[in-house]
Design an enzyme around this catalytic site. Structure first.
Site, PDB file in Angstrom:
ATOM      1  NE  ARG A 269      40.041  28.663  39.951  1.00  0.00           N
ATOM      2  CZ  ARG A 269      40.441  28.620  38.687  1.00  0.00           C
ATOM      3  NH1 ARG A 269      40.702  27.461  38.111  1.00  0.00           N
ATOM      4  NH2 ARG A 269      40.598  29.745  37.998  1.00  0.00           N
ATOM      5  CG  HIS A 273      36.156  29.950  37.328  1.00  0.00           C
ATOM      6  ND1 HIS A 273      36.350  30.626  38.514  1.00  0.00           N
ATOM      7  CD2 HIS A 273      34.995  30.421  36.816  1.00  0.00           C
ATOM      8  CE1 HIS A 273      35.342  31.462  38.709  1.00  0.00           C
ATOM      9  NE2 HIS A 273      34.510  31.359  37.697  1.00  0.00           N
ATOM     10  CE1 TYR A 282      43.108  29.587  34.796  1.00  0.00           C
ATOM     11  CE2 TYR A 282      41.724  29.266  32.852  1.00  0.00           C
ATOM     12  CZ  TYR A 282      41.920  29.175  34.218  1.00  0.00           C
ATOM     13  OH  TYR A 282      40.931  28.648  35.015  1.00  0.00           O
TER      14      TYR A 282
END
Length: 372
Positions: A269, A273, A282
């Site tokens: 992606r 998220h 991250y």
């Protein structure tokens, strides 16, 4: 093992080194060239063009809905940009009567499966009417509970088998779903009863912010199917042709009564998220850059352009059409009546108990007073 044997049992070898047993299937390279012609799906020029239109539509949809979220017009959104091959090419391989079960990130393929765009937007806003589907729509509402729809999808497939229906159920999930009990229970039951079910796991590398390698010690997610006694394969989830070919093959397998299949689609992606997430905490920019070089739209665009089947004008036409569809849907949901507490209570039971009836009457009186 014989008591006299001196051979030591190598426990590590029992779980490691099996990654090569699940080969990586790819048809179209990032350069747009066919690398495995024997796996290339038999699609006509028209079908290839239609698939590309759907990919472009989904990317445009993703960008526009992201913008609507930032403007406050829609609720929290889970971007799907980058995962078009694992979502859209997958859905494109389904038949009209096949059942689709997706997650909160899979609204684009659900819409292409038949969900009215207005319903999708009402769902984003948390409106009850967003879950009122046309009777002929073979699909569940998007599942927010991670892995929660796997057992539901398996149940529908079990019903199809019992009724001798010539159709399958396909579920889309993320890698995080394979760490849930629902996933294991679903595929185990599906394998035991050989139901017509295809579980596509979109391994985008992260369960929200947790890397796959921290979610499981398994070298692949496809190998988890082995414990259920069903086939598990790994596919380039950024390759539209590979995804279409894999799902088509799995569908034929299931329709032939040979049971379920698990497909691990290795994808990524590009966005966060959800719109409340910060992926820079991250993920490294270098990692994102590497995956952007594998963009499914870029490789498909190159492939079709070289065949004389796609132009910049066609792409702009699809983009503008999608934007207009979204504009019309936003206008339509603005005309839908606002939700009332009394409606929530009425929808709680088919036959309301006395205490709920009293609450309905109380809230209806309040609502009538507030509305003059």
């Amino acid at each position: 093992m014989s008591k006299k044997s001196t051979t030591k049992l190598d426990l590590v070898s029992l779980v490691k080194g099996y990654k090569d047993s699940f080969p990586f299937y790819q048809v179209l390279a990032p350069s747009g060239e066919i690398v495995h012609s024997d796996l290339e799906p038999k699609l006509s020029d028209e079908e290839l063009s239609t698939l590309m239109k759907r990919l472009v539509w989904a990317r445009t949809y993703d960008k526009r809905v992201t913008l609507l979220n930032r403007q406050g017009a829609l609720g929290n959104y889970a971007p799907g940009g980058g995962q078009e091959a694992s979502q859209i090419a997958t859905q494109y391989a389904l038949g009209e009567k096949d059942f689709f079960a997706g997650t909160y990130r899979d609204l684009a393929p659900l819409i292409l499966h038949g969900l009215p765009l207005e319903k999708a937007f009402l769902w984003y806003k948390g409106h009850m009417k967003g879950n009122e589907y046309p009777e002929d729509l073979q699909a569940y509402a998007p599942q927010v509970i991670v892995g929660g729809h796997i057992t539901h999808a398996m149940g529908v497939a079990f019903g199809m088998k019992k009724r001798n229906k010539k159709s399958i159920v396909l579920s889309l999930s993320g890698d995080g779903a394979t760490s849930q009990g629902d996933f294991y229970e679903g595929i185990n039951f599906a394998g035991a009863y050989q139901v017509p079910y295809v579980a596509v796991v979109q391994n985008n590398g992260y369960g929200i912010s947790v890397p796959v390698e921290q979610q499981t010690a398994a070298e692949t997610l496809a190998q988890k199917a082995v414990a259920a006694g069903i086939p598990g394969i790994r596919v380039d989830g950024m390759d539209p042709l590979a995804m279409y070919a894999a799902v088509s093959t799995a569908r034929e397998h299931a329709l032939a009564g040979k049971g379920p299949v698990v497909i691990e689609a290795l994808t990524y992606r590009f966005g966060p998220h959800t719109m409340s997430d910060d992926p820079t905490r991250y993920r490294l920019a270098e990692e994102l850059g590497e995956w952007e070089q594998k963009d499914p739209l870029v490789r498909m665009r190159t492939y079709l352009s070289n065949k004389g089947l796609w132009t910049e004008e066609q792409e702009k036409e699809v983009e503008e059409s999608c934007k207009q569809e979204i504009k019309d849907a936003v206008a339509a949901i603005g005309q839908v009546d606002k939700q009332k507490v009394s409606d929530f209570l009425k929808n709680m039971y088919e036959v309301s108990p006395q205490n709920i009836q009293e609450q309905i009457a109380e809230y209806e009186a309040r609502e009538m007073k507030e509305n003059g």
